[in-house]
Design a protein around this motif. Structure first.
Motif, PDB file in Angstrom:
ATOM      1  N   ASN A  93      10.330  -6.521   3.550  1.00  0.00           N
ATOM      2  CA  ASN A  93      10.003  -5.522   4.382  1.00  0.00           C
ATOM      3  C   ASN A  93       8.735  -4.981   4.447  1.00  0.00           C
ATOM      4  O   ASN A  93       8.381  -4.292   5.512  1.00  0.00           O
ATOM      5  CB  ASN A  93      10.759  -4.319   3.432  1.00  0.00           C
ATOM      6  CG  ASN A  93      10.923  -2.976   3.755  1.00  0.00           C
ATOM      7  OD1 ASN A  93      10.502  -1.805   3.345  1.00  0.00           O
ATOM      8  ND2 ASN A  93      11.037  -2.790   5.334  1.00  0.00           N
ATOM      9  N   ASP A  94       7.793  -5.572   3.706  1.00  0.00           N
ATOM     10  CA  ASP A  94       6.254  -5.181   3.877  1.00  0.00           C
ATOM     11  C   ASP A  94       5.595  -5.920   4.803  1.00  0.00           C
ATOM     12  O   ASP A  94       4.322  -5.720   5.171  1.00  0.00           O
ATOM     13  CB  ASP A  94       5.652  -5.247   2.320  1.00  0.00           C
ATOM     14  CG  ASP A  94       5.789  -6.556   1.679  1.00  0.00           C
ATOM     15  OD1 ASP A  94       6.358  -7.310   2.185  1.00  0.00           O
ATOM     16  OD2 ASP A  94       5.241  -6.740   0.596  1.00  0.00           O
TER      17      ASP A  94
ATOM     18  N   ALA B 178       0.899  -1.540   0.077  1.00  0.00           N
ATOM     19  CA  ALA B 178      -0.100  -0.233  -0.037  1.00  0.00           C
ATOM     20  C   ALA B 178       0.807   1.370   0.005  1.00  0.00           C
ATOM     21  O   ALA B 178       0.401   2.405  -0.305  1.00  0.00           O
ATOM     22  CB  ALA B 178      -1.026  -0.108   1.038  1.00  0.00           C
ATOM     23  N   LEU B 179       1.992   1.150   0.486  1.00  0.00           N
ATOM     24  CA  LEU B 179       2.772   2.440   0.642  1.00  0.00           C
ATOM     25  C   LEU B 179       3.945   2.452  -0.331  1.00  0.00           C
ATOM     26  O   LEU B 179       4.830   1.592  -0.359  1.00  0.00           O
ATOM     27  CB  LEU B 179       3.598   2.443   2.109  1.00  0.00           C
ATOM     28  CG  LEU B 179       2.440   2.688   3.219  1.00  0.00           C
ATOM     29  CD1 LEU B 179       3.295   2.854   4.474  1.00  0.00           C
ATOM     30  CD2 LEU B 179       1.169   3.894   3.010  1.00  0.00           C
ATOM     31  N   ALA B 180       4.115   3.281  -1.157  1.00  0.00           N
ATOM     32  CA  ALA B 180       5.274   3.478  -2.008  1.00  0.00           C
ATOM     33  C   ALA B 180       6.565   4.064  -1.448  1.00  0.00           C
ATOM     34  O   ALA B 180       6.343   4.353  -0.321  1.00  0.00           O
ATOM     35  CB  ALA B 180       4.601   3.992  -3.470  1.00  0.00           C
ATOM     36  N   ALA B 181       7.485   4.020  -2.180  1.00  0.00           N
ATOM     37  CA  ALA B 181       8.724   4.737  -1.548  1.00  0.00           C
ATOM     38  C   ALA B 181       8.325   6.342  -1.487  1.00  0.00           C
ATOM     39  O   ALA B 181       7.463   7.010  -1.847  1.00  0.00           O
ATOM     40  CB  ALA B 181       9.644   4.702  -2.707  1.00  0.00           C
ATOM     41  N   CYS B 182       8.694   6.656  -0.220  1.00  0.00           N
ATOM     42  CA  CYS B 182       8.368   8.083   0.490  1.00  0.00           C
ATOM     43  C   CYS B 182       9.390   8.942  -0.144  1.00  0.00           C
ATOM     44  O   CYS B 182      10.507   8.727  -0.454  1.00  0.00           O
ATOM     45  CB  CYS B 182       8.256   7.890   1.841  1.00  0.00           C
ATOM     46  SG  CYS B 182       7.247   6.867   2.601  1.00  0.00           S
ATOM     47  N   SER B 183       9.089  10.173  -0.415  1.00  0.00           N
ATOM     48  CA  SER B 183       9.979  11.345  -0.487  1.00  0.00           C
ATOM     49  C   SER B 183       9.498  12.655  -0.099  1.00  0.00           C
ATOM     50  O   SER B 183       8.179  12.848   0.524  1.00  0.00           O
ATOM     51  CB  SER B 183       9.798  11.558  -2.082  1.00  0.00           C
ATOM     52  OG  SER B 183       8.711  11.969  -2.525  1.00  0.00           O
TER      53      SER B 183
ATOM     54  N   PRO C 127       8.601  -0.812  -0.123  1.00  0.00           N
ATOM     55  CA  PRO C 127       8.396  -1.712   0.642  1.00  0.00           C
ATOM     56  C   PRO C 127       7.940  -3.089   0.308  1.00  0.00           C
ATOM     57  O   PRO C 127       8.131  -4.006   0.584  1.00  0.00           O
ATOM     58  CB  PRO C 127       7.768  -1.205   2.011  1.00  0.00           C
ATOM     59  CG  PRO C 127       8.118   0.169   2.295  1.00  0.00           C
ATOM     60  CD  PRO C 127       8.181   0.508   0.656  1.00  0.00           C
ATOM     61  N   SER C 128       7.342  -2.825  -0.786  1.00  0.00           N
ATOM     62  CA  SER C 128       6.732  -4.049  -1.701  1.00  0.00           C
ATOM     63  C   SER C 128       7.005  -4.163  -2.958  1.00  0.00           C
ATOM     64  O   SER C 128       6.204  -4.699  -3.818  1.00  0.00           O
ATOM     65  CB  SER C 128       4.996  -3.928  -1.588  1.00  0.00           C
ATOM     66  OG  SER C 128       4.558  -2.459  -1.987  1.00  0.00           O
ATOM     67  N   GLY C 129       8.402  -3.471  -3.316  1.00  0.00           N
ATOM     68  CA  GLY C 129       8.777  -3.082  -4.832  1.00  0.00           C
ATOM     69  C   GLY C 129       9.496  -4.751  -5.228  1.00  0.00           C
ATOM     70  O   GLY C 129       9.481  -5.817  -4.492  1.00  0.00           O
ATOM     71  N   PRO C 130       9.915  -4.823  -6.331  1.00  0.00           N
ATOM     72  CA  PRO C 130      10.519  -5.796  -6.969  1.00  0.00           C
ATOM     73  C   PRO C 130      11.872  -6.410  -6.345  1.00  0.00           C
ATOM     74  O   PRO C 130      11.963  -7.396  -6.148  1.00  0.00           O
ATOM     75  CB  PRO C 130      10.737  -5.534  -8.432  1.00  0.00           C
ATOM     76  CG  PRO C 130      10.508  -3.947  -8.416  1.00  0.00           C
ATOM     77  CD  PRO C 130       9.547  -3.577  -7.440  1.00  0.00           C
ATOM     78  N   ALA C 131      12.467  -5.334  -5.725  1.00  0.00           N
ATOM     79  CA  ALA C 131      13.708  -5.750  -5.003  1.00  0.00           C
ATOM     80  C   ALA C 131      13.555  -6.341  -3.632  1.00  0.00           C
ATOM     81  O   ALA C 131      14.285  -7.333  -3.424  1.00  0.00           O
ATOM     82  CB  ALA C 131      14.498  -4.358  -4.697  1.00  0.00           C
TER      83      ALA C 131
END
Length: 504
Positions: free
Chosen positions: A123-124, A21-26, A38-42
């Motif tokens: 991470n997620d 639900a949460l993408a990388a923050c900036s 936190p839920s990306g391909p890496a």
């Protein structure tokens, strides 16, 4: 609006947790580098590399209000998993998948989460709103699912506000299918300092502490009048100030000293004690009367064996020890370091009466090794290599204004990735903890284990003494966004947290 209220509003507004639900923050300024989601391909790729058994352990966990029997006629209205504290132990084998369904049935629309303390997981699934997931709102359910590929002694607890200092915690044991230790039995020992539902709540404790020493009321004698703040707690082992909070009880496996938990065994049996400090503000000096303890692990990782009389264990730390039991009845005492109070359990292998609740075995003043004096076992020691990235982690603040922070900045829950400590996958990273304060801090890194110095133990939580520096190294092999914080629940909530984030 103070930060605890901002946090409560933010977490409640985030609603039900959802994977990815949460993408990388900036940051709003655009200065923050792009970070691994936190839920990306890496993160998915790292999870796919973990060696799994194919087995899944499914566990239901219901967080709800409960009236807890702490023994000796003491009851506490608190929150707990499935009506007990500690919650029921989760035990599985390395490589098994844990599927834990959290049902949030807490009162007053209270959001919550579960952090799997010490586990290097995906991470997620780390359970840290708003960084890795949205908070699980009251009435909602959420399933945590991840591979547990590293054997060891762990535990789990919420990562929302000061919920850690309620009854919402339980041990998590990941067994080694190729266990090298030889012993006859195990006993999991969970330590806790207890205030909730007895003299107040953790939120009331935090509210008083936030006034700081300068904001305390004065009584008619010109002395400071406090309900929760502890004055004069001193410990040589901890370098001075031992703690902030007055606790009416110190528990061992959820029981007060007047009605202790009892381990029953036989003389001559070799027992593995897995000791967990789930407390909010108290380090414990732990000894078993009439016995020596052989340290075998700390924070889940093996060390070269050392025989001691007692352990010093900070909040969030875990130690495994072996002990060969004598014949009789013996007190396992957890001395609240610097606070002139104890918790106690009993080891009974024969006949005899129980010792008094104030017993203090001579072993408490015997040989105690700190973590920096231990050495990692050869099989887990990090290989020597050049350090690629160094971060100075300055611990700042004090009791005067209760302004605990890292590098002079209190963590901002509304903008968690505003000032991350960035790393890149594959790097060897050194963290230099520099404690500029008058108090010790147990510093915990999520998602990784670091090594103290070149040959010290592998840990995820370490005591940093006042006015001292502690350097640790880790390999950046678990991509995502990970919390780094003091495991004093009140210091962390006041702002002594930051983010270790992988650049995308």
């Amino acid at each position: 609006m103070n930060s605890i209220n901002r946090r409560s509003v933010l977490l409640a507004g985030l609603g039900v947790a959802g994977a990815g639900a949460l993408a990388a923050c900036s940051s709003g300024s655009g200065a923050t580098p792009a970070l691994v989601s936190p839920s990306g391909p890496a993160v998915a790729a790292a999870e796919n590399k973990r060696k799994g058994t194919g087995r899944t352990r499914q566990v239901p966990l219901t967080a709800a209000a409960a009236t807890l029997d702490l023994g000796g006629g003491v009851t506490a209205r608190s929150w707990a998993f499935s009506g007990r504290t500690p919650g029921e132990e989760i035990r599985l084998s390395a490589g098994d998948t844990l599927s834990a369904e959290l049902s949030n049935r807490l009162p007053d629309k209270t959001p919550t989460s579960i952090h799997w303390h010490g586990i290097a997981l995906r991470n997620d699934m780390d359970g840290v709103p708003p960084v890795t997931q949205r908070a699980v709102r009251a009435g909602a359910d959420y399933t945590y699912r991840f591979v547990t590929d590293a054997p060891g002694t762990y535990f789990f607890h919420p990562h929302v506000g000061v919920q850690l200092d309620r009854g919402l915690y339980a041990p998590l044991i990941v067994e080694d299918p190729d266990e090298p230790l030889s012993y006859d039995d195990e006993w999991v020992v969970v330590l806790d300092d207890w205030v909730d539902g007895v003299t107040g709540t953790p939120d009331e404790v935090l509210a008083e502490l936030r006034h700081g020493m300068g904001g305390m009321d004065m009584d008619g004698m010109g002395d400071m009048s406090t309900k929760f703040m502890l004055m004069g707690a001193e410990s040589e082992l901890l370098g001075g100030d031992a703690g902030d909070v007055k606790y009416p009880y110190h528990l061992v496996n959820g029981r007060v000293s007047a009605d202790p938990a009892v381990y029953r065994g036989k003389p001559g049996r070799r027992v593995r004690l897995r000791v967990v400090n789930a407390g909010g503000d108290t380090a414990y000096r732990v000894a078993l009367g009439g016995h020596k303890l052989t340290i075998t692990h700390t924070d889940g990782f093996p060390v070269r064996h050392e025989q001691v009389d007692a352990l010093l264990i900070g909040m969030g730390e875990r130690y495994d020890v072996l002990v060969t039991l004598d014949d009789g009845v013996f007190p396992l005492v957890a001395l609240a370091e610097g606070k002139d109070a104890t918790g106690m359990a009993l080891v009974r292998t024969g006949s005899g009466g129980a010792p008094g609740t104030t017993v203090r075995p001579a072993e408490l003043n015997g040989r105690i090794l700190t973590a920096s004096q231990l050495r990692a076992a050869d099989e887990v020691r990090l290989p020597s290599r050049k350090v690629d990235r160094v971060h100075r982690v300055e611990l700042t603040g004090g009791m005067g204004k209760y302004n605990w922070a890292i590098n002079g900045e209190a963590f901002d829950m509304t903008d968690p990735a505003a000032h991350p400590l960035t790393v890149e996958e594959g790097q060897r990273v050194r963290l230099d903890f520099v404690n500029t304060t008058e108090m010790w801090h147990p510093m915990h890194l999520h998602g990784h284990t670091y090594q103290l110095g070149g040959h010290g133990p592998r840990k995820d939580t370490s005591i940093v003494l006042p006015k001292k520096k502690l350097s640790v190294v880790f390999d950046a092999d678990n991509p995502g966004q990970w919390m780094l914080h003091c495991h004093n629940a009140y210091h962390a909530e006041a702002g002594m947290m930051t983010l270790v984030a992988y650049r995308s």
